[in-house]
Design a protein around this motif. Structure first.
Motif, PDB file in Angstrom:
ATOM      1  N   ASP A 291       9.172  19.373  17.203  1.00 21.40           N
ATOM      2  CA  ASP A 291       8.505  20.643  16.910  1.00 21.40           C
ATOM      3  C   ASP A 291       8.877  21.706  17.940  1.00 21.40           C
TER       4      ASP A 291
ATOM      5  N   ARG B 262      10.692  25.129  17.141  1.00 22.87           N
ATOM      6  CA  ARG B 262      10.017  26.364  17.542  1.00 22.87           C
ATOM      7  C   ARG B 262      10.943  27.250  18.365  1.00 22.87           C
TER       8      ARG B 262
ATOM      9  N   GLN C 194      13.350  28.822  16.003  1.00 19.78           N
ATOM     10  CA  GLN C 194      12.706  29.874  15.206  1.00 19.78           C
ATOM     11  C   GLN C 194      12.616  31.179  15.989  1.00 19.78           C
TER      12      GLN C 194
ATOM     13  N   SER D  71      10.647  27.665  10.180  1.00 21.05           N
ATOM     14  CA  SER D  71       9.191  27.844  10.162  1.00 21.05           C
ATOM     15  C   SER D  71       8.538  26.928   9.133  1.00 21.05           C
TER      16      SER D  71
ATOM     17  N   ARG E 192       8.554  23.365  10.445  1.00 15.15           N
ATOM     18  CA  ARG E 192       7.558  23.140  11.492  1.00 15.15           C
ATOM     19  C   ARG E 192       6.187  22.860  10.902  1.00 15.15           C
TER      20      ARG E 192
ATOM     21  N   SER F  43       8.317  28.074  24.230  1.00 14.57           N
ATOM     22  CA  SER F  43       8.918  26.852  23.681  1.00 14.57           C
ATOM     23  C   SER F  43       9.673  26.073  24.752  1.00 14.57           C
TER      24      SER F  43
END
Length: 247
Positions: A15, A19, A22, A53, A56, A230
């Motif tokens: 994740d 992230r 993203q 997105s 996630r 992140s």
């Protein structure tokens, strides 16, 4: 390679990587949009950002359970302030993840009657409250570290010196703000987990503040903040000893 494999095998690790991707796309898209010859690149970045997105959201489906477990752990914290802040923060995270799951159900077409905007604002509100409470805990921990650093400095100042007069003059000439910032820097340098957690929460809060209209930011600022957050999250997952512990 073994450490990287262990990291990517964790749901939190994947994740964090998604992230970071993203928000990197968001930042690059913001930087390239003003350039006339970059329309195709911007469109590709926008599609990649949207795909990441969506991916996630699958990773976050089980986070309600994790937030409930974190709430149960924070209740047993020995210090009253962290116990109160973290318990309330985790309860807000539970509600945030419930709202996030509802939004996921809406996005995949499980229920078209869901008011997307209303649930999105609720999610942003509870996420913002969670981050504010986490920041309150960080500020409390920082104050404790600064008090300890001030006591250490006072003990050093009381020690015999070959040139006590020169030392006193230097102390008198130091401005209050400079002394405060120096003490803050020393406190955070001595406690890297606290520094990482504070930076992460400060960067994360930019997004919900923008969504709620409290403090408007452009996509570039939000993208940069999300990327920094992140990276901090990746560090704490890869090296668990750098994660701020509950005492």
């Amino acid at each position: 390679m073994e450490a990287f494999t262990r990291f990517t095998n964790q749901t939190q690790g994947r994740d964090r990587l998604f992230r970071a991707t993203q928000y990197t796309c968001m930042l690059l898209r913001y930087l390239l949009e003003p350039k006339a010859d970059k329309e195709k690149v911007v469109m590709k970045l926008k599609k990649l950002e949207s795909s990441v997105s969506t991916g996630r959201k699958w990773f976050r489906l089980g986070n309600v359970v994790h937030a409930v477990q974190a709430t149960q752990q924070s209740i047993h914290a020995t210090d009253l302030v962290p116990r109160l802040c973290l318990t309330l923060a985790n309860l807000n995270r539970v509600v945030y993840f419930i709202c996030d799951t509802v939004l996921w159900a809406r996005s995949v077409g499980l229920s078209s009657s869901i008011n997307k905007e209303k649930w999105r604002m609720w999610a942003a509100r509870y996420y913002c409250c969670s981050l504010l409470l986490s920041l309150a805990r960080d500020l409390y921990e920082i104050s404790l570290q600064m008090e300890q650093a001030a006591r250490d400095k006072a003990r050093r100042d009381e020690a015999p010196s070959q040139d006590p007069l020169g030392h006193c003059v230097a102390d008198e000439e130091t401005e209050w703000l400079q002394s405060f910032l120096l003490l803050l820097f020393r406190s955070l340098r001595r406690h890297p987990p606290l520094l990482l957690d504070t930076v992460k929460n400060l960067c994360d809060i930019l997004n919900p503040l923008d969504q709620l209209g409290i403090y408007k930011s452009n996509p570039g600022v939000i993208g940069l903040g999300g990327l920094v957050s992140s990276v901090a999250g990746i560090i704490t997952v890869a090296w668990p000893h750098l994660k701020l512990k509950i005492h």
